[in-house]
Design a protein around this motif. Structure first.
Motif, short mmCIF file in Angstrom:
data_model
loop_
_atom_site.label_atom_id
_atom_site.label_comp_id
_atom_site.label_asym_id
_atom_site.label_seq_id
_atom_site.Cartn_x
_atom_site.Cartn_y
_atom_site.Cartn_z
N MET A 182 0.82 -1.21 0.00
CA MET A 182 0.00 0.00 0.00
C MET A 182 0.85 1.26 0.00
O MET A 182 0.31 2.35 -0.10
N GLY A 183 2.16 1.07 0.12
CA GLY A 183 3.04 2.24 0.08
C GLY A 183 2.88 3.17 1.27
O GLY A 183 2.98 4.38 1.13
N ARG A 184 2.62 2.63 2.45
CA ARG A 184 2.44 3.48 3.63
C ARG A 184 3.50 3.17 4.67
O ARG A 184 3.48 2.11 5.28
N VAL A 185 4.39 4.12 4.91
CA VAL A 185 5.49 3.88 5.83
C VAL A 185 5.02 3.84 7.28
O VAL A 185 5.66 3.23 8.12
N VAL A 186 3.86 4.45 7.56
CA VAL A 186 3.36 4.48 8.95
C VAL A 186 3.15 3.09 9.51
O VAL A 186 3.32 2.85 10.69
N TYR A 187 2.79 2.14 8.62
CA TYR A 187 2.50 0.79 9.09
C TYR A 187 3.73 0.14 9.71
O TYR A 187 3.62 -0.80 10.49
N LEU A 188 4.93 0.63 9.34
CA LEU A 188 6.14 0.07 9.96
C LEU A 188 6.15 0.33 11.46
O LEU A 188 6.55 -0.52 12.24
N ASP A 189 5.71 1.53 11.85
CA ASP A 189 5.63 1.83 13.28
C ASP A 189 4.61 0.93 13.95
O ASP A 189 4.81 0.47 15.07
N VAL A 190 3.51 0.66 13.22
CA VAL A 190 2.51 -0.25 13.77
C VAL A 190 3.16 -1.61 14.04
O VAL A 190 3.00 -2.18 15.13
N ALA A 191 3.94 -2.11 13.07
CA ALA A 191 4.60 -3.41 13.24
C ALA A 191 5.53 -3.40 14.45
O ALA A 191 5.56 -4.34 15.24
N LEU A 192 6.28 -2.31 14.61
CA LEU A 192 7.24 -2.22 15.71
C LEU A 192 6.55 -2.24 17.07
O LEU A 192 6.92 -2.99 17.97
N VAL A 193 5.50 -1.42 17.19
CA VAL A 193 4.76 -1.37 18.46
C VAL A 193 4.08 -2.70 18.73
O VAL A 193 4.06 -3.21 19.86
N TYR A 194 3.56 -3.30 17.68
CA TYR A 194 2.91 -4.60 17.78
C TYR A 194 3.89 -5.66 18.32
O TYR A 194 3.56 -6.41 19.24
N ALA A 195 5.10 -5.66 17.76
CA ALA A 195 6.11 -6.62 18.21
C ALA A 195 6.45 -6.39 19.67
O ALA A 195 6.56 -7.33 20.47
N LEU A 196 6.60 -5.13 20.05
CA LEU A 196 6.95 -4.77 21.42
C LEU A 196 5.89 -5.25 22.40
O LEU A 196 6.18 -5.91 23.40
N LEU A 197 4.62 -4.96 22.07
CA LEU A 197 3.53 -5.33 22.98
C LEU A 197 3.39 -6.84 23.07
O LEU A 197 3.20 -7.38 24.16
N SER A 198 3.51 -7.54 21.95
CA SER A 198 3.31 -8.99 22.01
C SER A 198 4.44 -9.64 22.79
O SER A 198 4.22 -10.60 23.53
N PHE A 199 5.67 -9.10 22.66
CA PHE A 199 6.79 -9.65 23.43
C PHE A 199 6.52 -9.49 24.92
O PHE A 199 6.63 -10.46 25.69
N LEU A 200 6.13 -8.29 25.33
CA LEU A 200 5.83 -8.07 26.75
C LEU A 200 4.71 -8.98 27.22
O LEU A 200 4.80 -9.59 28.29
N GLY A 201 3.67 -9.11 26.39
CA GLY A 201 2.54 -9.95 26.76
C GLY A 201 2.96 -11.38 26.97
O GLY A 201 2.62 -12.00 27.99
N VAL A 202 3.76 -11.92 26.04
CA VAL A 202 4.19 -13.32 26.14
C VAL A 202 5.01 -13.53 27.41
O VAL A 202 4.82 -14.51 28.14
N ILE A 203 5.94 -12.61 27.70
CA ILE A 203 6.77 -12.75 28.89
C ILE A 203 5.91 -12.77 30.15
O ILE A 203 6.05 -13.63 31.03
#
Lengths: 165, 113, 86
Positions: C55-76
């Protein structure tokens, strides 16, 4: 002295991460980054970071590069091996939880060792107790401590010993 | 998106990464016990993510800094969470699958109690 | 051509996601479910980055980063909780 240099390295890493993240070097952006990095460095002065204990010697720099290279090649090999197992209809696994001994004493070095073991050929660290690592091995080549230590730990330990002493 | 040679290479790297992501899913599905599933799940998906990010970075060089951050983050957190999960499984008393050759951790725990 | 390859890649990742989801549903134990969930989040992270590209939207990269961060914390957090109980 080493405390101060650890803090400095942490501060620099945080700032670089901030600049990568914001993708801009405009004055106001960097100023906020400096403030935030400074704040985090101050509140985490007594905690460990990947730099605590990393020796600032030429050979430890070389070992770090060697470690990263060895790690990446092991990562690719691990995946190809695992891909073969998963795609095989017979699912040829010989799992075991084995003991492996490590001579590393520095906590960060041990963390890196456990992490590297987890990411590479069919091995997964389950628990660390004193000098023993308990490792789950998908295709175990033997269940005795010596085989496990030789096959799982020694490859990474070589580099980490130089890096962390 | 243009169809230059660089874009083509990037797309192929992304495809290789996606193949590893698929294998990770397959491993999670097929492996007989939780420890083997963690193994299949974390390894394949880590390299898969790495390659997907790298491929996207080749197609969009401007995105590389942020993609590198994502890659570093995954490289550090992925093994950590699998280790914590493996330890949790063992402490919660989940036994390895029948046919596991040895469980030294369970033996040592038995010695202490 | 490039777009076709990317779409094939997205489909492959989607198939992996479905297999992991099947494991998530059929998990024999709570920890198994968390393992499957961890696999699901890693696959979806790549999917988010692929969507950002298509889709050519760079904002989604931040979404991916925050998503990874939250899921890591959640799993721990969930893993620490599960190793005490059960």
């Amino acid at each position: 002295m080493s405390q101060a240099s650890d803090s400095l390295k942490l501060f620099a890493t945080l700032l670089v991460a901030w600049i990568l993240l914001s993708g801009s070097i405009a004055f106001d952006v960097v100023a906020v980054g400096v403030a935030a990095a400074l704040f985090i460095t101050l509140i985490s002065q007594n905690s460990l970071s990947a730099f605590s204990g990393l020796r600032a010697l030429p050979q430890s720099f070389g070992a770090s590069l060697g470690y990263v290279g060895f790690f990446l090649s092991e990562l690719v090999r691990a995946n190809l091996r695992m891909a073969k197992i998963v795609l095989d209809p017979a699912l040829p696994i010989r799992p075991a939880i084995v003991r492996a001994r490590t001579e590393l004493t520095h906590p960060v070095a041990r963390l890196l060792l456990a992490n590297s073991i987890t990411l590479t050929p069919g091995t997964l660290s389950v628990e660390i107790k004193d000098e023993w690592l308990y490792v789950h091995w998908v295709v175990a080549e033997g269940t005795d401590n010596e085989t496990a230590t030789r096959e799982i730990v020694e490859g990474f330990e070589r580099y980490l010993k130089v890096m962390y002493g | 998106m243009t169809d230059g040679p660089l874009e083509l290479i990037g797309a192929l790297v992304v495809l290789a990464g996606a193949a590893f992501l698929f294998l990770g899913g397959l491993g999670l599905f097929r492996m007989p016990d939780i420890y083997n599933r963690i193994q299949a799940g974390t390894k394949a998906t880590t390299l898969g993510t790495l390659l997907v990010m790298l491929g996207v970075g080749i197609i969009m060089p401007g995105w590389l800094p942020k993609l590198i951050l994502v890659i570093l983050f995954v490289l550090f957190t992925n093994p950590l969470s699998s280790q914590v999960l493996a330890r949790a499984a063992h402490r919660a008393g989940i036994a390895p699958v029948l046919g596991t050759l040895a469980d030294r951790l369970a033996e040592d725990k038995g010695d202490q109690s | 051509m490039v777009e076709a390859i990317l779409i094939i890649a997205a489909i492959l990742a989607g198939l992996g996601f479905l297999l992991a989801f099947a494991r998530f549903v059929m998990a024999p134990h709570a920890v198994d479910r968390v393992v499957a969930f961890d696999g699901l989040t890693i696959i979806s992270m790549s999917a988010i980055v692929l969507i950002a590209l298509l889709m050519g939207r760079v904002v989604y990269l931040d979404v991916a980063l925050v998503y990874a961060l939250l899921s890591f914390l959640g799993v721990i957090v969930i893993a620490r909780y599960l190793e005490k109980g059960e």
